[in-house]
Design a protein around this motif. Structure first.
Motif, mmCIF file in Angstrom:
data_model
loop_
_atom_site.group_PDB
_atom_site.id
_atom_site.type_symbol
_atom_site.label_atom_id
_atom_site.label_comp_id
_atom_site.label_asym_id
_atom_site.label_seq_id
_atom_site.Cartn_x
_atom_site.Cartn_y
_atom_site.Cartn_z
ATOM 1 N N ILE A 1 0.849 -1.199 0.000
ATOM 2 C CA ILE A 1 0.000 0.000 0.000
ATOM 3 C C ILE A 1 0.885 1.250 0.000
ATOM 4 C CG2 ILE A 1 -1.643 1.354 1.368
ATOM 5 C CD1 ILE A 1 -2.843 -1.354 2.296
ATOM 6 N N ALA A 2 1.947 1.225 0.798
ATOM 7 C CA ALA A 2 2.871 2.366 0.841
ATOM 8 C C ALA A 2 3.492 2.613 -0.528
ATOM 9 C CB ALA A 2 3.957 2.121 1.890
ATOM 10 N N ILE A 3 3.914 1.544 -1.211
ATOM 11 C CA ILE A 3 4.514 1.687 -2.541
ATOM 12 C C ILE A 3 3.495 2.233 -3.527
ATOM 13 C CG2 ILE A 3 5.520 0.413 -4.491
ATOM 14 C CD1 ILE A 3 7.492 0.789 -2.171
ATOM 15 N N LYS A 4 2.254 1.768 -3.465
ATOM 16 C CA LYS A 4 1.216 2.269 -4.382
ATOM 17 C C LYS A 4 0.931 3.751 -4.125
ATOM 18 C CE LYS A 4 -1.034 -1.941 -5.806
ATOM 19 N NZ LYS A 4 -0.688 -1.923 -7.209
ATOM 20 N N ILE A 5 0.916 4.151 -2.853
ATOM 21 C CA ILE A 5 0.745 5.579 -2.541
ATOM 22 C C ILE A 5 1.903 6.378 -3.142
ATOM 23 C CG2 ILE A 5 0.805 7.279 -0.660
ATOM 24 C CD1 ILE A 5 -0.769 5.176 1.018
ATOM 25 N N GLY A 6 3.121 5.851 -2.988
ATOM 26 C CA GLY A 6 4.278 6.496 -3.594
ATOM 27 C C GLY A 6 4.160 6.584 -5.110
ATOM 28 N N PHE B 1 9.016 5.674 -12.173
ATOM 29 C CA PHE B 1 8.835 5.203 -10.802
ATOM 30 C C PHE B 1 7.360 5.043 -10.462
ATOM 31 C CE2 PHE B 1 13.300 5.741 -9.953
ATOM 32 C CZ PHE B 1 13.530 4.719 -9.045
ATOM 33 N N SER B 2 6.518 5.861 -11.042
ATOM 34 C CA SER B 2 5.081 5.686 -10.851
ATOM 35 C C SER B 2 4.645 4.349 -11.447
ATOM 36 C CB SER B 2 4.316 6.833 -11.512
ATOM 37 O OG SER B 2 2.936 6.636 -11.359
ATOM 38 N N TYR B 3 5.050 4.090 -12.680
ATOM 39 C CA TYR B 3 4.744 2.814 -13.334
ATOM 40 C C TYR B 3 5.288 1.639 -12.515
ATOM 41 C CZ TYR B 3 5.884 -1.209 -16.208
ATOM 42 O OH TYR B 3 6.059 -2.492 -16.660
ATOM 43 N N ALA B 4 6.562 1.707 -12.134
ATOM 44 C CA ALA B 4 7.173 0.607 -11.388
ATOM 45 C C ALA B 4 6.442 0.379 -10.066
ATOM 46 C CB ALA B 4 8.658 0.896 -11.138
ATOM 47 N N LEU C 1 6.726 15.727 -0.145
ATOM 48 C CA LEU C 1 8.048 15.102 -0.157
ATOM 49 C C LEU C 1 8.221 14.175 1.033
ATOM 50 C CD1 LEU C 1 10.057 18.236 -1.249
ATOM 51 C CD2 LEU C 1 9.588 16.215 -2.644
ATOM 52 N N PHE C 2 7.665 14.537 2.178
ATOM 53 C CA PHE C 2 7.705 13.654 3.344
ATOM 54 C C PHE C 2 6.969 12.350 3.039
ATOM 55 C CE2 PHE C 2 5.548 11.857 7.007
ATOM 56 C CZ PHE C 2 6.628 11.540 7.813
ATOM 57 N N PHE C 3 5.776 12.450 2.454
ATOM 58 C CA PHE C 3 5.009 11.242 2.153
ATOM 59 C C PHE C 3 5.680 10.394 1.080
ATOM 60 C CE2 PHE C 3 1.471 13.349 4.371
ATOM 61 C CZ PHE C 3 1.113 12.297 5.214
ATOM 62 N N ALA D 1 8.418 8.630 2.980
ATOM 63 C CA ALA D 1 7.828 7.615 3.868
ATOM 64 C C ALA D 1 7.307 6.417 3.078
ATOM 65 C CB ALA D 1 6.707 8.240 4.701
ATOM 66 N N SER D 2 6.704 6.677 1.927
ATOM 67 C CA SER D 2 6.140 5.591 1.116
ATOM 68 C C SER D 2 7.194 4.587 0.667
ATOM 69 C CB SER D 2 5.447 6.161 -0.129
ATOM 70 O OG SER D 2 4.330 6.920 0.232
ATOM 71 N N TYR D 3 8.361 5.095 0.311
ATOM 72 C CA TYR D 3 9.401 4.194 -0.190
ATOM 73 C C TYR D 3 10.333 3.693 0.909
ATOM 74 C CZ TYR D 3 7.692 5.211 -4.776
ATOM 75 O OH TYR D 3 6.869 5.309 -5.861
ATOM 76 N N SER D 4 10.397 4.379 2.028
ATOM 77 C CA SER D 4 11.268 3.909 3.111
ATOM 78 C C SER D 4 10.552 2.951 4.053
ATOM 79 C CB SER D 4 11.850 5.085 3.896
ATOM 80 O OG SER D 4 10.835 5.821 4.515
ATOM 81 N N TYR D 5 9.237 3.042 4.151
ATOM 82 C CA TYR D 5 8.498 2.158 5.055
ATOM 83 C C TYR D 5 8.764 0.678 4.770
ATOM 84 C CZ TYR D 5 4.767 -0.338 7.372
ATOM 85 O OH TYR D 5 4.076 -1.247 8.115
ATOM 86 N N PRO D 6 8.658 0.241 3.516
ATOM 87 C CA PRO D 6 8.928 -1.190 3.258
ATOM 88 C C PRO D 6 10.353 -1.605 3.632
ATOM 89 C CG PRO D 6 7.804 -0.206 1.392
ATOM 90 C CD PRO D 6 8.191 0.919 2.311
ATOM 91 N N ILE D 7 11.295 -0.708 3.449
ATOM 92 C CA ILE D 7 12.693 -1.022 3.783
ATOM 93 C C ILE D 7 12.837 -1.200 5.291
ATOM 94 C CG2 ILE D 7 15.057 -0.149 3.719
ATOM 95 C CD1 ILE D 7 14.038 1.466 1.155
#
Length: 133
Positions: A4-9, A58-61, A117-119, A122-128
């Protein structure tokens, strides 16, 4: 939750890409570029122009290869890490560089960008981070 975080990103990356399509007209670059050296104008425009496909990639990926970016492959983790660091550095740049040179009328845009920019970070760092916790 990682996906979900990646999709938001991915959605935010698409919005950033679309927004960048309007910079030339929205910020009056044609008028500004007439006042600067031709080479400088061409370099700045080229850098900006080639950022747009990166945002859309990156949106597509993020929307199509969500599972990989959420941490199921080493390449996905590397790409998410790169994009998280990219957005973290971009946010720090926004806060420090643009804060001191705010132009009247752009204050709301500045704070909107800080939040976006914060979101994105957060979207891409949360999974990590979730893989290490």
């Amino acid at each position: 939750m990682e996906e979900i975080a990646i999709k938001i990103g991915g959605c935010l990356s698409a919005i950033v890409g679309i927004g960048h399509c309007f910079f030339y007209r929205g910020f009056g670059w044609e008028e500004d570029f007439e006042k600067t050296r031709v080479l400088t104008a061409k370099v700045l425009y080229t850098i900006h122009l080639f950022l747009i496909p990166m945002f859309f990639f990156f949106s597509y990926a993020s929307l199509v290869h969500t599972k990989e970016l959420a941490g199921s492959t080493p390449l996905g983790i590397a790409m998410s890490t790169f994009y998280a660091v990219f957005w973290l550095l971009r946010e720090l740049w926004q806060i420090t560089y643009f804060r001191s040179s705010m132009i009247k009328g752009f204050e709301k845009l500045h704070y909107f960008l800080v939040i976006c920019l914060f979101f994105l970070w957060a979207s891409y760092s949360y999974p990590i981070f979730s893989h290490f916790l």
